[in-house]
Design an enzyme around this catalytic site. Structure first.
Site: not given
Ligand SMILES: NC(=O)c1ccc[n+]([C@@H]2O[C@H](COP(=O)([O-])OP(=O)(O)OC[C@H]3O[C@@H](n4cnc5c(N)ncnc54)[C@H](OP(=O)(O)O)[C@@H]3O)[C@@H](O)[C@H]2O)c1
Length: 327
Positions: A184, A19-20, A214, A17, A171, A145, A112-114, A141
């Site tokens: 972000h 972003l990714v 960035r 659910r 992203l 990772k 993640s790039s961090c 964090y």
């Molecule tokens: N956003 C960026 O810019 C970015 C950049 C690089 C890498 N990433 C990586 O991409 C991945 C996804 O990031 P995102 O931006 O899509 O984050 P997001 O929108 O916050 O999505 C994370 C999802 O994980 C679920 N989640 C979190 N804790 C959980 C748990 N304990 N059990 C079950 N579900 C859980 C959340 O559900 P709830 O919301 O219901 O808690 C949410 O649906 C991460 O691994 C992140 O490191 C993101």
């Protein structure tokens, strides 16, 4: 290395659910995959080892996209360090362990790039991992990772488990988090400029000096790369995913202001942290595998803004900006 994945294979998208996760589901369905397995956080808490193992034992997915994580901006990371470290470590360990134990054919871990050192040479190559100190504001964090990458490498080394790790850059896109306390920089700027225009405000205050550079990748590009690499990559080395170009925060703010149609002034709040001076990934290994990004920043911001104005964030918007300004 190239393994065609049967379109009826059972594919678990952990974090579907977000972003990714939502973008990966869209991409898989567009590619004709019909058997996606998803659970909300409420249905399956990935921090609960027993529940995760029962789920894998019962559902037996063949492929896993591990994108679930506790994610947030600088403010959230520095306010809740224990939560960010504990929850992300637990999610990674539980899912990778149960995936291996229950015979998953291939797992893709989203890092993640961090993870890279704060002062890494630019552009950042995968080999620079663990070659210097991390950015302090999100080290908890980042350590989680890095542990995820090492888990994947250890299970590959000891058990021959096919786990790959993607290191995406920043992203953005539909279904992003536009909560000004937790988001972000890019979604925060879209919301600030939109509300300033709506309220006729003479200026928008942006954190920092505007000089940091960035890189931003549209999440649909990331999803396309993720599905492509599930087919075409099978190695323990983490792989950078980005577009290979960057922009200053000042340039980004100007671009978003123009996209939104805001004509007021941009004011820089130098009391707020800039974070890392530059963060641009070297994507030559990814490109050598035959994948390059397709969505340009201007086009991506325009479609994201269109999604935002039609999303649930707008109604709430007006009031929180007012409160934000007064605070
Ligand atoms: N956003 C960026 O810019 C970015 C950049 C690089 C890498 N990433 C990586 O991409 C991945 C996804 O990031 P995102 O931006 O899509 O984050 P997001 O929108 O916050 O999505 C994370 C999802 O994980 C679920 N989640 C979190 N804790 C959980 C748990 N304990 N059990 C079950 N579900 C859980 C959340 O559900 P709830 O919301 O219901 O808690 C949410 O649906 C991460 O691994 C992140 O490191 C993101």
């Amino acid at each position: 290395m190239d393994k065609a994945i049967d379109k009826t294979s059972c594919i678990f998208v952990a974090g579907h659910r977000g972003l990714v996760g939502s973008a990966i589901c869209r991409r898989l369905m567009a590619a004709g995959f019909t058997n996606l397995l998803v659970r909300t956080h409420a249905e399956l808490d990935l921090c609960d080892a027993r529940a995760v193992d029962l789920f894998f034992g019962k559902q037996r997915p063949e492929y896993v996209f591990l994108v679930a994580a506790k994610v947030g901006g600088i403010l959230a990371n520095s306010t809740y360090p224990a939560d960010f470290l504990r929850e992300n470590l637990a999610i990674e360990l539980n899912v990778i362990e149960s995936a291996w134990r229950h015979g998953v054919k291939k797992l893709q871990f989203m890092g993640s790039s961090c993870i890279y050192p704060k002062m890494a040479e630019q552009p950042i190559r995968e080999e620079y991992l663990l070659s210097g100190p991390l950015e302090p504001t999100n080290e908890w964090y980042a350590i989680a990772k890095i542990a995820g990458i090492k888990l994947a490498q250890a299970y590959r080394h000891q058990y021959g488990f096919s786990a790959i790790c993607l290191m995406p850059t920043n992203l953005y896109g539909p279904y992003d988090n536009f909560d000004l306390q937790r988001s972000h920089v890019l979604p925060a700027l879209i919301r600030k400029f939109h509300e300033a225009k709506k309220l006729g405000m003479p200026e928008v205050v942006v954190w920092g000096s505007g000089t940091p550079r960035r890189e931003f990748l549209h999440v649909d590009d990331l999803a396309d790369a993720a599905v492509y690499l599930m087919h075409h990559y099978d190695d323990g080395m983490p792989l950078n995913v980005g577009g290979g170009t960057d922009i200053t925060i000042a340039g980004l703010a100007a671009l978003i202001g123009k996209t939104v149609g805001y004509e007021g002034k941009i004011v820089w709040d130098g009391t707020k942290p800039d974070g890392t001076p530059r963060k641009l990934l070297d994507v030559s290994r990814l490109n050598a595998l035959g994948w390059t990004a397709g969505i340009h920043l201007e086009q991506g911001i325009a479609s994201t803004y269109e999604w935002f104005v039609n999303s649930r964030w707008v109604e709430k918007g007006a009031s929180s900006m007012a409160t934000h300004q007064s605070a």
